[in-house]
Design a protein around this motif. Structure first.
Motif, PDB file in Angstrom:
ATOM      1  N   ALA A 103      23.806   7.552 -78.878  1.00  0.00           N
ATOM      2  CA  ALA A 103      24.166   6.502 -79.483  1.00  0.00           C
ATOM      3  C   ALA A 103      25.619   5.693 -78.475  1.00  0.00           C
ATOM      4  O   ALA A 103      25.592   4.487 -78.911  1.00  0.00           O
ATOM      5  CB  ALA A 103      24.123   6.354 -81.075  1.00  0.00           C
ATOM      6  N   ILE A 104      26.294   6.614 -78.727  1.00  0.00           N
ATOM      7  CA  ILE A 104      27.890   5.866 -77.902  1.00  0.00           C
ATOM      8  C   ILE A 104      27.669   4.475 -76.829  1.00  0.00           C
ATOM      9  O   ILE A 104      28.513   3.336 -77.142  1.00  0.00           O
ATOM     10  CB  ILE A 104      29.295   6.815 -77.523  1.00  0.00           C
ATOM     11  CG1 ILE A 104      28.848   7.443 -78.974  1.00  0.00           C
ATOM     12  CG2 ILE A 104      30.337   5.398 -77.234  1.00  0.00           C
ATOM     13  CD1 ILE A 104      30.100   9.058 -78.347  1.00  0.00           C
ATOM     14  N   PRO A 105      26.999   4.921 -75.728  1.00  0.00           N
ATOM     15  CA  PRO A 105      27.171   3.865 -74.753  1.00  0.00           C
ATOM     16  C   PRO A 105      26.535   2.326 -75.141  1.00  0.00           C
ATOM     17  O   PRO A 105      27.001   1.611 -75.084  1.00  0.00           O
ATOM     18  CB  PRO A 105      25.961   4.204 -73.625  1.00  0.00           C
ATOM     19  CG  PRO A 105      26.512   5.939 -73.968  1.00  0.00           C
ATOM     20  CD  PRO A 105      26.218   6.721 -75.230  1.00  0.00           C
ATOM     21  N   HIS A 106      25.780   2.173 -75.860  1.00  0.00           N
ATOM     22  CA  HIS A 106      24.768   1.915 -76.501  1.00  0.00           C
ATOM     23  C   HIS A 106      25.547   1.086 -77.185  1.00  0.00           C
ATOM     24  O   HIS A 106      26.148  -0.404 -77.759  1.00  0.00           O
ATOM     25  CB  HIS A 106      23.200   2.050 -77.392  1.00  0.00           C
ATOM     26  CG  HIS A 106      22.184   2.440 -76.307  1.00  0.00           C
ATOM     27  ND1 HIS A 106      21.714   1.436 -75.767  1.00  0.00           N
ATOM     28  CD2 HIS A 106      22.041   3.682 -76.715  1.00  0.00           C
ATOM     29  CE1 HIS A 106      20.835   2.537 -75.087  1.00  0.00           C
ATOM     30  NE2 HIS A 106      20.822   3.716 -75.277  1.00  0.00           N
ATOM     31  N   LEU A 107      26.511   1.640 -78.305  1.00  0.00           N
ATOM     32  CA  LEU A 107      27.393   1.253 -79.004  1.00  0.00           C
ATOM     33  C   LEU A 107      28.634  -0.255 -78.646  1.00  0.00           C
ATOM     34  O   LEU A 107      28.597  -0.900 -78.969  1.00  0.00           O
ATOM     35  CB  LEU A 107      28.110   2.088 -80.060  1.00  0.00           C
ATOM     36  CG  LEU A 107      27.081   2.416 -81.117  1.00  0.00           C
ATOM     37  CD1 LEU A 107      27.761   3.327 -82.236  1.00  0.00           C
ATOM     38  CD2 LEU A 107      26.703   0.610 -82.412  1.00  0.00           C
ATOM     39  N   LEU A 108      28.782   0.603 -77.128  1.00  0.00           N
ATOM     40  CA  LEU A 108      30.297   0.243 -76.617  1.00  0.00           C
ATOM     41  C   LEU A 108      29.412  -1.140 -75.966  1.00  0.00           C
ATOM     42  O   LEU A 108      30.744  -2.041 -75.890  1.00  0.00           O
ATOM     43  CB  LEU A 108      30.396   0.696 -75.452  1.00  0.00           C
ATOM     44  CG  LEU A 108      31.565   2.773 -76.638  1.00  0.00           C
ATOM     45  CD1 LEU A 108      31.717   4.129 -75.281  1.00  0.00           C
ATOM     46  CD2 LEU A 108      32.979   1.944 -77.277  1.00  0.00           C
ATOM     47  N   VAL A 109      28.460  -0.681 -75.097  1.00  0.00           N
ATOM     48  CA  VAL A 109      28.523  -2.323 -74.969  1.00  0.00           C
ATOM     49  C   VAL A 109      28.101  -3.052 -76.040  1.00  0.00           C
ATOM     50  O   VAL A 109      28.441  -4.099 -75.261  1.00  0.00           O
ATOM     51  CB  VAL A 109      26.743  -2.023 -74.325  1.00  0.00           C
ATOM     52  CG1 VAL A 109      26.003  -3.375 -73.621  1.00  0.00           C
ATOM     53  CG2 VAL A 109      26.824  -0.838 -72.748  1.00  0.00           C
ATOM     54  N   ALA A 110      27.301  -3.192 -76.904  1.00  0.00           N
ATOM     55  CA  ALA A 110      27.008  -4.155 -77.695  1.00  0.00           C
ATOM     56  C   ALA A 110      28.692  -4.405 -78.113  1.00  0.00           C
ATOM     57  O   ALA A 110      28.897  -6.053 -77.835  1.00  0.00           O
ATOM     58  CB  ALA A 110      26.604  -4.010 -78.730  1.00  0.00           C
ATOM     59  N   ARG A 111      29.346  -4.111 -78.606  1.00  0.00           N
ATOM     60  CA  ARG A 111      31.365  -3.920 -78.887  1.00  0.00           C
ATOM     61  C   ARG A 111      31.720  -4.814 -78.204  1.00  0.00           C
ATOM     62  O   ARG A 111      32.169  -6.480 -77.965  1.00  0.00           O
ATOM     63  CB  ARG A 111      31.630  -2.642 -79.443  1.00  0.00           C
ATOM     64  CG  ARG A 111      33.119  -3.686 -79.935  1.00  0.00           C
ATOM     65  CD  ARG A 111      33.959  -2.750 -80.363  1.00  0.00           C
ATOM     66  NE  ARG A 111      34.227  -1.453 -78.301  1.00  0.00           N
ATOM     67  CZ  ARG A 111      35.154  -0.772 -79.166  1.00  0.00           C
ATOM     68  NH1 ARG A 111      35.958  -0.041 -80.042  1.00  0.00           N
ATOM     69  NH2 ARG A 111      35.450   0.771 -78.062  1.00  0.00           N
ATOM     70  N   LYS A 112      31.240  -4.910 -76.466  1.00  0.00           N
ATOM     71  CA  LYS A 112      32.555  -5.466 -75.109  1.00  0.00           C
ATOM     72  C   LYS A 112      31.556  -6.515 -75.379  1.00  0.00           C
ATOM     73  O   LYS A 112      32.498  -7.825 -75.479  1.00  0.00           O
ATOM     74  CB  LYS A 112      31.834  -4.729 -74.185  1.00  0.00           C
ATOM     75  CG  LYS A 112      32.537  -5.210 -73.214  1.00  0.00           C
ATOM     76  CD  LYS A 112      31.971  -4.822 -72.017  1.00  0.00           C
ATOM     77  CE  LYS A 112      33.119  -5.556 -70.369  1.00  0.00           C
ATOM     78  NZ  LYS A 112      32.568  -5.028 -69.321  1.00  0.00           N
ATOM     79  N   GLY A 113      29.743  -7.052 -75.550  1.00  0.00           N
ATOM     80  CA  GLY A 113      29.684  -8.325 -75.825  1.00  0.00           C
ATOM     81  C   GLY A 113      29.953  -8.903 -76.334  1.00  0.00           C
ATOM     82  O   GLY A 113      30.064 -10.349 -76.450  1.00  0.00           O
ATOM     83  N   LEU A 114      30.204  -8.185 -77.704  1.00  0.00           N
ATOM     84  CA  LEU A 114      29.891  -9.268 -78.990  1.00  0.00           C
ATOM     85  C   LEU A 114      31.718  -9.618 -78.655  1.00  0.00           C
ATOM     86  O   LEU A 114      31.988 -11.382 -79.026  1.00  0.00           O
ATOM     87  CB  LEU A 114      30.006  -8.479 -80.346  1.00  0.00           C
ATOM     88  CG  LEU A 114      28.462  -7.565 -80.624  1.00  0.00           C
ATOM     89  CD1 LEU A 114      28.009  -6.773 -81.397  1.00  0.00           C
ATOM     90  CD2 LEU A 114      27.788  -9.331 -80.913  1.00  0.00           C
ATOM     91  N   LYS A 115      32.485  -8.902 -78.107  1.00  0.00           N
ATOM     92  CA  LYS A 115      33.962  -9.116 -78.338  1.00  0.00           C
ATOM     93  C   LYS A 115      33.910 -10.304 -77.553  1.00  0.00           C
ATOM     94  O   LYS A 115      34.826 -11.478 -77.673  1.00  0.00           O
ATOM     95  CB  LYS A 115      34.772  -8.574 -77.755  1.00  0.00           C
ATOM     96  CG  LYS A 115      34.944  -7.476 -78.952  1.00  0.00           C
ATOM     97  CD  LYS A 115      35.846  -6.457 -78.333  1.00  0.00           C
ATOM     98  CE  LYS A 115      36.421  -5.762 -79.445  1.00  0.00           C
ATOM     99  NZ  LYS A 115      37.516  -4.690 -79.030  1.00  0.00           N
ATOM    100  N   GLU A 116      33.202 -10.491 -76.299  1.00  0.00           N
ATOM    101  CA  GLU A 116      33.532 -11.506 -75.294  1.00  0.00           C
ATOM    102  C   GLU A 116      32.314 -13.223 -75.915  1.00  0.00           C
ATOM    103  O   GLU A 116      32.877 -13.888 -75.773  1.00  0.00           O
ATOM    104  CB  GLU A 116      32.502 -11.412 -74.291  1.00  0.00           C
ATOM    105  CG  GLU A 116      33.408 -10.291 -73.657  1.00  0.00           C
ATOM    106  CD  GLU A 116      32.548  -9.303 -72.030  1.00  0.00           C
ATOM    107  OE1 GLU A 116      31.304  -9.989 -71.558  1.00  0.00           O
ATOM    108  OE2 GLU A 116      33.136  -8.633 -71.371  1.00  0.00           O
TER     109      GLU A 116
END
Length: 122
Positions: free
Chosen positions: A32-45
């Motif tokens: 799950a971690i790669p998906h969560l990290l991608v989502a978090r990074k994109g949402l921060k932007e």
């Protein structure tokens, strides 16, 4: 909006793979971690570009929560509540998240320490 929808879908993938129950969080699975990290990074932007998007702040809060970053999750959810003060569901979620974050603080363990302890016990 399609960018936000893609980020939401990525978060949902991570959520499904994380195998976490609501407010009974534990470290997410490695898948799950790669998906969560991608989502978090994109949402921060996304929230930098569109700071008035309550939905984006809510999704960012979830991403942080799934990654056990409760302080960041609370901050993001507070921003969502500020933008949408009349949403009672958001207010209830904020109260629950605040309560659960307090329980994690009482443990005085980072997610990494908890993961190490779990590995040791197994």
């Amino acid at each position: 909006m399609s960018c936000l929808l893609k980020l939401q879908n990525e978060l949902i993938k991570g959520q499904k793979l994380a195998m976490q129950g609501s407010y009974q969080r534990r470290a997410p699975s490695k898948k799950a971690i790669p998906h969560l990290l991608v989502a978090r990074k994109g949402l921060k932007e996304y929230v930098k570009q569109y700071p008035n998007s309550s939905l984006a702040w809510q999704l960012l809060s979830l991403a942080e929560e799934y990654l056990l970053n409760y302080n960041a999750a609370l901050t993001a959810l507070q921003n969502a509540v500020f933008l949408n003060e009349k949403d009672k569901k958001l207010l209830k979620r904020l109260a629950l998240l605040t309560e659960y974050a307090g329980k994690w603080q009482e443990l005085d363990m980072t997610p990494e320490h908890l993961r190490s302890l779990e590995t040791y016990l197994q």
